[in-house]
Design a protein around this motif. Structure first.
Motif, short mmCIF file in Angstrom:
data_model
loop_
_atom_site.label_atom_id
_atom_site.label_comp_id
_atom_site.label_asym_id
_atom_site.label_seq_id
_atom_site.Cartn_x
_atom_site.Cartn_y
_atom_site.Cartn_z
N UNK A 152 30.16 6.54 18.16
CA UNK A 152 28.95 6.68 17.34
C UNK A 152 27.70 6.72 18.21
N UNK A 153 27.67 5.90 19.26
CA UNK A 153 26.50 5.86 20.14
C UNK A 153 26.26 7.22 20.76
N UNK A 154 27.32 7.87 21.23
CA UNK A 154 27.14 9.17 21.89
C UNK A 154 26.86 10.29 20.90
N UNK A 155 27.28 10.14 19.64
CA UNK A 155 26.84 11.10 18.63
C UNK A 155 25.32 11.03 18.50
N UNK A 156 24.80 9.81 18.44
CA UNK A 156 23.35 9.62 18.33
C UNK A 156 22.62 10.10 19.58
N UNK A 157 23.19 9.83 20.75
CA UNK A 157 22.59 10.31 22.00
C UNK A 157 22.58 11.84 22.01
N UNK A 315 23.41 1.38 19.44
CA UNK A 315 23.64 0.46 20.56
C UNK A 315 23.66 -0.98 20.07
N UNK A 316 22.72 -1.31 19.19
CA UNK A 316 22.69 -2.66 18.61
C UNK A 316 24.00 -2.98 17.89
N UNK A 317 24.51 -2.02 17.12
CA UNK A 317 25.77 -2.22 16.41
C UNK A 317 26.92 -2.46 17.38
#
Length: 485
Positions: A152-157, A315-317
């Motif tokens: 999920x983090x890299x989807x957002x990135x 990132x927080x998640x």
């Protein structure tokens, strides 16, 4: 008393040391490289169409709908190549798509851009199945959530990178827009040259290739320690129960009573993931802000703030998921989204509410459905489960991209109430059905669903895994004892 306190302190120190050793460089590198060449591309291509272009590039509903093909191919390819090699083969789609889209303007052929978007849809379908399975299978159970959130983090990135590169000062100009699409060749090549040096999934090696020595070596590499007896004991116990079990087909998975509510839960989670309104915001950010009266010159920079917020929330998640758990983050995320969609409809404070909705989504619903799919199903069921969930994912993606302009036109400012209702319904269902899966084995998770399924897996067979006729013999006593323990 002092001796007991000393022993307790020593045990705590040993536990801390063990947890520290479980984080090896190879484990982190595999997660980061896998996500950079896979989920990053999905996020990037989801957002890149918002960049200003001189022609109408294929919208996500046209290109990403092809991801359904990728999910079907993943089950076939993954059976023979394994998770890691499937990701490597998938890079061929990424490189091909990048070259086609980058060369479309010099060649004067818009068809090349359309074909490139089509291929990226296939790439995304394979990536969002193979990557979560690979990361889940190489991660210790205490870290499945944190490493699972890397997807999920890299989807957002990827979304943020597309917004940044799409600024007029960078690649968002008429002369450079094809290269905005072609830049995806870089992550694909990075994964192509890095991933071969990392091991295959130890679960795949043991369960499907029956290579215990290779699985032990992979565990030592990923966990960064020589003593892997605990991990191997747990996996071997599962392996003894699953011996002679073949991969479950989609139809067999759908018919199985032992995983009925697990399947319903991940399907609803994934449908809400796509239909909750976030993709509508990603697809039509420029249009939404434009209708709100924001000048076209300011829209790219306001859009950039949405990408930054979702990256920080993801990132927080990832940092808190192993402490808080999947259940509170997922239910809380959908609940907060429903609340802020309602506030948006009433107050029309567009930018603040959209940023709050994005933060709520990325703090839980943005990645946990993929983690749950890996945790709910055993090795033999997992490819079929990801095929079902992937189909729901992409069909929902296609539907929201196709229908949102008409919903917006018909309901105007009340269009967000549709998403509020979907988020509230999803949160309500998950509140009553979803158990916490943090630090739990597959057997423990299956037990949590057994009462609701009203079906307990028979001895010697795992949930819905189908065995050959000759394997329907009662297991040896020691195997049963190992599973019960």
């Amino acid at each position: 008393m002092k001796l007991r306190e000393k022993d307790s302190a020593d045990n705590k120190g040993s536990d801390l040391e063990k947890k520290k050793l479980d984080w090896s460089c190879s484990l982190i590198l595999a997660s980061l490289v896998g996500a950079f060449g896979s989920s990053f591309l999905y996020g990037y291509n989801l957002s890149v169409v918002n960049a200003p272009t001189p022609v109408s590039a294929p919208r996500p509903r046209e290109a990403s709908g092809r991801g359904r093909c990728g999910h079907a191919e993943n089950r076939v390819i993954g059976k023979f190549l394994g998770r890691k090699n499937t990701l490597l083969v998938n890079n061929g789609f990424g490189v091909s798509a990048a070259l086609l889209m980058a060369c479309s303007l010099p060649a004067g052929a818009l068809e090349m851009l359309i074909v490139g978007r089509f291929i990226m849809g296939v790439d995304g379908g394979i990536a969002l199945s193979a990557l979560p399975m690979y990361v889940s299978e190489i991660s210790p159970k205490q870290m499945r959530g944190s490493l699972g959130q890397v997807t999920a983090i890299f989807i957002c990135v990827g979304v943020f990178a597309a917004q940044l590169l799409g600024l007029p000062e960078l690649l968002g100009k008429e002369s450079t827009w094809p290269y905005l699409f072609g830049v995806i060749v870089i992550p694909a090549l990075v994964q192509l040259v890095s991933l071969p040096f990392l091991p295959q999934s130890p679960h795949y090696l043991l369960f499907e290739k029956h290579d215990q020595e290779g699985a032990e070596k992979a565990f030592r590499t990923f966990l960064g320690k020589e003593d892997i007896s605990c991990e191997m004991e747990e996996v071997l116990a599962e392996s003894r129960v699953q011996r002679n079990i073949r991969l479950v087909s989609v139809l067999e998975l759908l018919r199985s009573p032992f995983v009925r509510w697990q399947l319903i839960t991940v399907v609803i989670s994934m449908a809400c993931y796509q239909l909750c309104g976030l993709n509508a915001i990603w697809f039509y950010t420029n249009s939404i802000f434009g209708k709100a009266g924001i000048t076209p010159e300011k829209i790219p920079y306001i859009t950039l703030s949405t990408g930054g917020i979702e990256t920080l929330a993801a990132i927080f998640s990832g940092l808190v998921i192993e402490r808080v758990g999947r259940r509170p983050l997922l239910i809380g995320g959908f609940g907060l989204m429903a609340l802020f969609f309602g506030i948006l409809t009433i107050t029309l404070t567009l930018i603040v509410c959209i940023l709050a909705i994005i933060a709520a989504f990325c703090s839980g619903p943005g990645g946990i459905p993929f983690i749950l799919t890996s945790e709910f199903f055993q090795q033999a069921q997992r490819p079929a489960a990801f095929t079902v969930v992937g189909t729901v994912n992409w069909l929902s993606n296609f539907t929201i991209g196709l229908l949102f302009p008409f919903i917006q036109q018909s309901l105007d400012t009340y269009c967000f109430l549709v998403f509020a209702a979907i988020c509230f319904t999803g949160a309500l269902y998950l509140y009553f059905v979803l158990p916490e899966t943090k630090n739990r084995t597959h057997a423990e998770i299956s037990q949590a669903f057994a009462k609701r399924n009203k079906a307990y897996p028979p001895e010697g067979r795992t949930d819905s895994a189908v065995t050959d006729d000759k394997t329907n013999i009662r297991p040896e006593p020691d195997s049963s004892s190992a599973l019960e323990n």
